[in-house]
Design an enzyme around this catalytic site. Structure first.
Site, PDB file in Angstrom:
ATOM      1  N   ASP A 476      47.116  25.241  41.651  1.00  0.00           N
ATOM      2  CA  ASP A 476      46.916  26.246  42.520  1.00  0.00           C
ATOM      3  C   ASP A 476      47.504  27.511  41.899  1.00  0.00           C
ATOM      4  O   ASP A 476      48.145  27.492  40.859  1.00  0.00           O
ATOM      5  CB  ASP A 476      47.771  26.234  43.561  1.00  0.00           C
ATOM      6  CG  ASP A 476      47.509  26.723  45.012  1.00  0.00           C
ATOM      7  OD1 ASP A 476      46.728  27.959  44.859  1.00  0.00           O
ATOM      8  OD2 ASP A 476      47.801  26.464  46.003  1.00  0.00           O
ATOM      9  N   ASP A 546      41.131  29.094  51.702  1.00  0.00           N
ATOM     10  CA  ASP A 546      42.065  28.644  52.711  1.00  0.00           C
ATOM     11  C   ASP A 546      41.728  28.563  54.278  1.00  0.00           C
ATOM     12  O   ASP A 546      42.419  28.035  54.861  1.00  0.00           O
ATOM     13  CB  ASP A 546      43.522  29.332  52.613  1.00  0.00           C
ATOM     14  CG  ASP A 546      44.392  29.000  51.406  1.00  0.00           C
ATOM     15  OD1 ASP A 546      43.944  27.932  50.880  1.00  0.00           O
ATOM     16  OD2 ASP A 546      45.235  29.740  51.118  1.00  0.00           O
TER      17      ASP A 546
HETATM   18  C1  GLA Z   1      47.837  28.006  48.716  1.00  0.00           C
HETATM   19  C2  GLA Z   1      46.827  27.263  48.955  1.00  0.00           C
HETATM   20  C3  GLA Z   1      47.130  26.149  50.046  1.00  0.00           C
HETATM   21  C4  GLA Z   1      48.425  25.216  49.883  1.00  0.00           C
HETATM   22  C5  GLA Z   1      49.570  26.378  49.649  1.00  0.00           C
HETATM   23  C6  GLA Z   1      50.660  25.579  49.291  1.00  0.00           C
HETATM   24  O1  GLA Z   1      47.915  28.806  49.663  1.00  0.00           O
HETATM   25  O2  GLA Z   1      45.656  27.672  48.965  1.00  0.00           O
HETATM   26  O3  GLA Z   1      46.034  24.967  50.121  1.00  0.00           O
HETATM   27  O4  GLA Z   1      48.306  24.327  48.667  1.00  0.00           O
HETATM   28  O5  GLA Z   1      49.237  27.127  48.677  1.00  0.00           O
HETATM   29  O6  GLA Z   1      51.780  26.571  49.121  1.00  0.00           O
END
Ligand code: GLA
Length: 736
Positions: A476, A546
């Site tokens: 990420d 997301d």
């Molecule tokens: C980001 C990612 C999510 C999740 C969060 C965790 O927002 O896009 O899918 O993994 O971080 O903190």
């Protein structure tokens, strides 16, 4: 037909594969002119004329060649300083301070081996031929190499450029594009993918206006505002017919793509590193290589273009060991438990994962030392022994003992100021001395241009992956860059920071994925903030957005599919009401929209899983049974209008055809709908699963398939969609 590059005696270069041709030639003055990118042509000896400007006012002659004005000549790498006043591909400040360059053709080389790009990802070159043109500017003693690769099985030409400083003084590169595509005067539409967090990759199409239209990013990522992709097409082109050129950059940092409709109605498309806030000090004897640009052509409309992209990404960009592999179905802990995880919670979720018949449990954020919320501990990549007394690897081993795969979340490129790493190395972040470093999600960006930062991250990540208990990594990256500078770079190199960061990231990724070829990597950056060909070269799949709520996801997947195959897309079934937009969408619709991404799973807590257990088991069976088709099949956008979206997936053999129909908002007394399917075998028979109805391929394509009626008043025996908003239907056909 194999890929070929033919060079004629009068310096016409013809790159082709029997379906497409890319033609350029070297003018008498040594200028490399662009002649054609489109359908294959047989003879290239009578090229369209080079435009002549015989009207004199304000018109310059290039280097005193009468009537030859570069403002009106399609070129392969236009320069600034003589008679072309449009945006150039190159802008260099010479040692004496001026910015004029005149590069002329010197030589060329045709090669079976595609040249690698120093420090940058590039498409693999199997079954291809490459051309390298060398140009030289005698006054400043710089050379320019323009590289082209044409492929036998894909209607693609890749390009990149390399500038070599043969002089004994440094120059400064303020701009260097990866490619220029000069298209002849015509009526063009432009399509690009725009958005923001949770609304990425939405399509935007319009008639190209006079002037210059730019998409770019200065965030340090390719970004979620504009994807590094643009398509230029004849105005009459639609999803199913018409000529279209698509261009995408294999780069994950600051980029710019501009399309300029010039004074003589030709279009210039330039793509490369964003020149804004970029400058590269190129010492004597050194060279600079641009990222690769990938250009595709289709005469079969936007779906035709997408088929080219999908095949090329799969065969030449995606890591080969996973490119054709069915993706594991999974349960992800994020929307199930957020930071409230520990060994018991994880093992409980693992039991649910197993019970549902899924393949993998993924522990998302919250597992490392001190990480109880998003204000702390990024950078401290050690198991939190309060939550996992025997380490996260041990939990991985326990999960694997249950017959599951185990996945883990990392956000390696970041550090929270509240962390041991930051306390020890405050200068390891991207920053500008004496200025407040702006935070984003309470975190700072580690300076990956530094070797010590890369080494630390490699050691930490490698220590987990070397345990052998981690099958999958979600990588990420959750903030954009600000106060951009590096403590490791000299004053005149500060504007190299963002590109050097990318080179550092690519070097780190290369080292990790090479050492751990069996780990499946998923790219994520707050969803789709870095969804590009560069990341896909290292990582087999990408968290698209997301926005996990399926109706919000429809335009995102639809837009992404213009370029990226569904084999690289990841999704999961989210809880209801959605944590993102509050929508209450049925499990059926959540599962059927999610169906159209190859990496499929759930992010539900134990209670939600138990509440829908039997239905979820059925979904797992269906996801697993179709996993291979999702990776290896052909995906088509069939319909995308205000309240309806329809997608089709043909399995590789054509034996199975999946048609997803999504009806967004309900209304009363709507017209009946039917869908004309695409890409079927006209005379083959297709049986609709769950019925004994058999249709011929041509009937489904030309007459269409009736969609169930949308109405709350379901008073007849006809087929209805579920009453209410957000209805969906997945039709499965089997060829008989
Ligand atoms: C980001 C990612 C999510 C999740 C969060 C965790 O927002 O896009 O899918 O993994 O971080 O903190």
């Amino acid at each position: 037909m194999p890929a070929f590059i033919k060079v004629s005696e009068d310096r016409i270069f013809h790159l082709g594969n029997g379906r497409i041709s890319y033609v350029l030639n070297v003018s008498a003055e040594g200028v490399v002119e662009h002649k054609h990118f489109g359908q294959a042509i047989t003879r290239v000896d009578n090229l369209p004329r080079t435009e002549k400007r015989v009207h004199r006012s304000c018109v310059l002659h290039h280097q005193d060649v009468p009537n030859y004005n570069l403002n009106d000549v399609a070129q392969e790498f236009p320069l600034f300083g003589t008679s072309d006043q449009r945006e150039p591909a190159l802008h260099i400040v010479n040692d004496d301070g001026n910015t004029t360059q005149v590069f002329r053709y010197v030589s060329h080389e045709v090669s079976e081996a595609k040249p690698a790009l120093s420090g940058l990802p590039s498409a693999r070159g199997d079954d291809s031929q490459s051309l390298i043109l060398t140009l030289h500017d005698d006054v400043v003693n710089l050379s320019l190499e323009l590289s082209y690769t044409v492929y036998a099985d894909h209607d693609v030409v890749t390009r990149s450029a390399r500038l070599i400083n043969n002089s004994d003084v440094a120059v400064s590169i303020d701009k260097i594009a990866s490619t220029c595509l000069d298209l002849p005067a015509d009526d063009y539409d432009l399509l690009h993918l725009k958005g923001t967090w949770a609304r990425e990759l939405n399509e935007d199409r319009f008639a190209l206006p006079k002037g210059r239209f730019s998409i770019d990013s200065a965030t340090g990522t390719s970004g979620n505002v504009h994807n590094p992709f643009m398509a230029i097409m004849d105005r009459s082109t639609n999803e199913h017919q018409g000529r279209v050129v698509g261009l995408a950059l294999m780069y994950s940092g600051n980029f710019a793509i501009t399309a300029e409709l010039g004074e003589f109605d030709s279009v210039r498309v330039l793509a490369g590193i964003n020149p804004f806030n970029f400058s590269w000090h190129l010492p004597a004897g050194d060279s600079f290589t641009t990222p690769e640009a990938v250009q595709v052509f289709s005469a079969e409309g936007l779906n035709g273009m997408s088929q080219v992209w999908h095949g090329f990404v799969k065969n030449h960009i995606s890591p080969p060991q996973f490119a054709n592999q069915a993706r594991p179905t999974y349960l992800n802990s994020w929307e199930a438990a957020y930071f409230d995880i520990n060994e018991d919670v994880v093992l409980e979720l693992a039991d649910r994962t197993k019970d549902l018949g899924l393949d993998m449990l993924v522990v998302d954020d919250g597992w490392f030392e001190g990480r109880d919320d998003d204000t702390t501990s990024l950078g401290d990549w050690f198991s939190d022994t309060r939550k996992f007394p025997n380490g996260i690897e041990h939990v991985g081993a326990l999960v694997k003992e249950k017959g599951l795969k185990f996945g883990l979340w990392f956000e390696p490129e970041m550090v929270n100021p509240k962390s041991q790493l930051f306390a020890a190395h405050p200068d390891w972040i991207i920053h500008v001395p004496n200025r407040v470093s702006t935070t984003g999600r309470h975190q700072q960006t580690l300076d990956l241009s530094r070797q010590d930062v890369q080494d630390y991250l490699f050691e930490r990540i490698d220590s987990f992956l070397s345990s052998g208990h981690i099958d999958y990594v979600k990588w990420d990256m959750n903030r954009n860059m600000s106060e951009i500078g590096s403590a490791g770079l000299a004053k005149d190199q500060q504007r190299e920071t963002a590109h050097r960061y990318m080179l550092g990231l690519y070097a780190l990724l290369e080292k990790i994925v090479t050492k751990h070829p069996n780990v499946l990597f998923e790219n994520c950056a707050s969803g789709g903030n870095r969804f590009d060909l560069g990341m896909l070269r290292f990582m087999s799949q990408s968290w698209v957005s997301d926005m996990s709520e399926p109706i919000g996801r429809l335009p995102i997947i639809n837009g992404a599919s213009y370029v990226y195959p569904i084999s690289v897309m990841a999704s999961y079934i989210c809880p209801v009401p959605s944590h993102l937009n509050g929508r209450q969408v049925s499990l059926k619709t959540r599962a059927e929209v999610g169906f159209f991404c190859a990496a499929r799973g759930l992010s539900l807590n134990a209670e939600d899983v138990d509440a829908d257990k039997e239905a979820l088991k059925d979904i797992a069976v269906s996801y697993k049974a179709t996993a291979d088709d999702l990776v290896n099949g052909a995906f088509y956008r069939v319909k995308n209008v205000e309240q309806e979206v329809c997608w089709q997936l043909n399995s590789q053999s054509g034996q199975h055809v999946y048609l997803g129909y999504f009806h967004i908002l309900s209304a009363a007394n709507l017209p009946s709908r039917h869908i004309r399917m695409v890409a079927l075998e006209p005379t083959a028979d297709y049986r609709l699963q769950g019925t004994d109805q058999v249709y011929s391929g041509d009937a489904l394509m030309h007459m269409g398939l009736d969609m169930p009626y949308v109405s709350a008043m379901q008073t007849t025996d006809d087929e209805f969609m579920e009453a209410g908003d957000f209805a969906s239907r997945l039709f499965v056909f089997e060829r008989v």
